[in-house]
Design a protein around this motif. Structure first.
Motif, PDB file in Angstrom:
ATOM      1  N   GLY A  54       0.805  -1.220   0.000  1.00 52.33           N
ATOM      2  CA  GLY A  54       0.000   0.000   0.000  1.00 52.33           C
ATOM      3  C   GLY A  54       0.836   1.267   0.000  1.00 52.33           C
ATOM      4  N   GLU A  74       5.746   4.667   7.380  1.00 48.10           N
ATOM      5  CA  GLU A  74       4.418   4.802   7.979  1.00 48.10           C
ATOM      6  C   GLU A  74       3.366   4.383   6.968  1.00 48.10           C
ATOM      7  OE1 GLU A  74       1.484   8.053  10.149  1.00 48.10           O
ATOM      8  OE2 GLU A  74       3.540   8.623   9.636  1.00 48.10           O
ATOM      9  N   LEU A  75       2.524   3.456   7.389  1.00 51.06           N
ATOM     10  CA  LEU A  75       1.415   3.012   6.555  1.00 51.06           C
ATOM     11  C   LEU A  75       0.268   4.001   6.664  1.00 51.06           C
ATOM     12  CD1 LEU A  75       1.372  -0.793   7.507  1.00 51.06           C
ATOM     13  CD2 LEU A  75       2.791   0.384   5.814  1.00 51.06           C
ATOM     14  N   ASP A  76      -0.663   3.914   5.739  1.00 55.92           N
ATOM     15  CA  ASP A  76      -1.814   4.824   5.771  1.00 55.92           C
ATOM     16  C   ASP A  76      -2.647   4.672   7.036  1.00 55.92           C
ATOM     17  OD1 ASP A  76      -1.393   6.346   3.505  1.00 55.92           O
ATOM     18  OD2 ASP A  76      -2.504   4.990   2.196  1.00 55.92           O
ATOM     19  N   ASP A  77      -2.577   3.497   7.702  1.00 53.52           N
ATOM     20  CA  ASP A  77      -3.346   3.314   8.937  1.00 53.52           C
ATOM     21  C   ASP A  77      -2.643   3.905  10.160  1.00 53.52           C
ATOM     22  OD1 ASP A  77      -1.336   1.520   9.697  1.00 53.52           O
ATOM     23  OD2 ASP A  77      -2.625  -0.250   9.660  1.00 53.52           O
ATOM     24  N   GLY A  78      -1.456   4.518   9.944  1.00 55.89           N
ATOM     25  CA  GLY A  78      -0.731   5.147  11.038  1.00 55.89           C
ATOM     26  C   GLY A  78       0.342   4.271  11.667  1.00 55.89           C
ATOM     27  N   SER A  79       0.397   2.991  11.317  1.00 55.99           N
ATOM     28  CA  SER A  79       1.442   2.107  11.835  1.00 55.99           C
ATOM     29  C   SER A  79       2.799   2.570  11.320  1.00 55.99           C
ATOM     30  CB  SER A  79       1.229   0.665  11.369  1.00 55.99           C
ATOM     31  OG  SER A  79      -0.021   0.181  11.758  1.00 55.99           O
TER      32      SER A  79
END
Length: 136
Positions: A54, A74-79
């Protein structure tokens, strides 16, 4: 405590050459397929790329003379995943090391696949840098 594996390769180029190429986010698509499968762009002050998993933001350590290329993804989910990466002198060339952390939810197979992906990326980096003319 997370399990960790240090994955390294010798590159017959100076640490400065390796650092200059590998620390540039714009070069990631050329060698880091596990992170940047497309162009890396600067958006709102951040480096953004499309990874196999992603869209991601990438933040590298500030330029330094120590060969430190740590970066957070950083992933789009904030991880956020911290990825230590170094280049150090090794006689006539460099040792390039990536530290891979096993995430808590990973199976043995997923961790092995992650290691293989990093090994493939480092092999690509080595081939690219060793095939370019040495500008020293």
């Amino acid at each position: 405590m997370m399990a960790v594996q240090h994955i390294s390769t010798y590159i017959h180029r100076s640490p400065g050459d390796v650092y200059a190429f590998a620390s540039s986010p714009a070069n990631l698509p050329k060698w880091a397929a596990g992170l940047a499968g497309s162009e890396v762009t600067r958006e709102d002050g951040q480096w953004r790329a499309t990874a196999p998993f992603g869209r991601v933001s990438i933040r590298f350590a500030k330029d330094n003379t120590f060969g430190v290329m740590d970066h957070d993804v950083e992933l789009d989910d904030g991880s956020v995943f911290h990825n230590p990466m170094r280049v150090v002198a090794n006689e006539e060339g460099s040792e390039f090391t990536f530290t891979l952390f096993r995430q808590p939810e990973m199976t043995d197979e997923q961790f092995a696949a992650d290691r293989e992906a990093v090994e493939a990326d480092l092999a690509t980096l080595k081939t690219l840098l060793e095939s370019q003319p040495d500008e020293r």
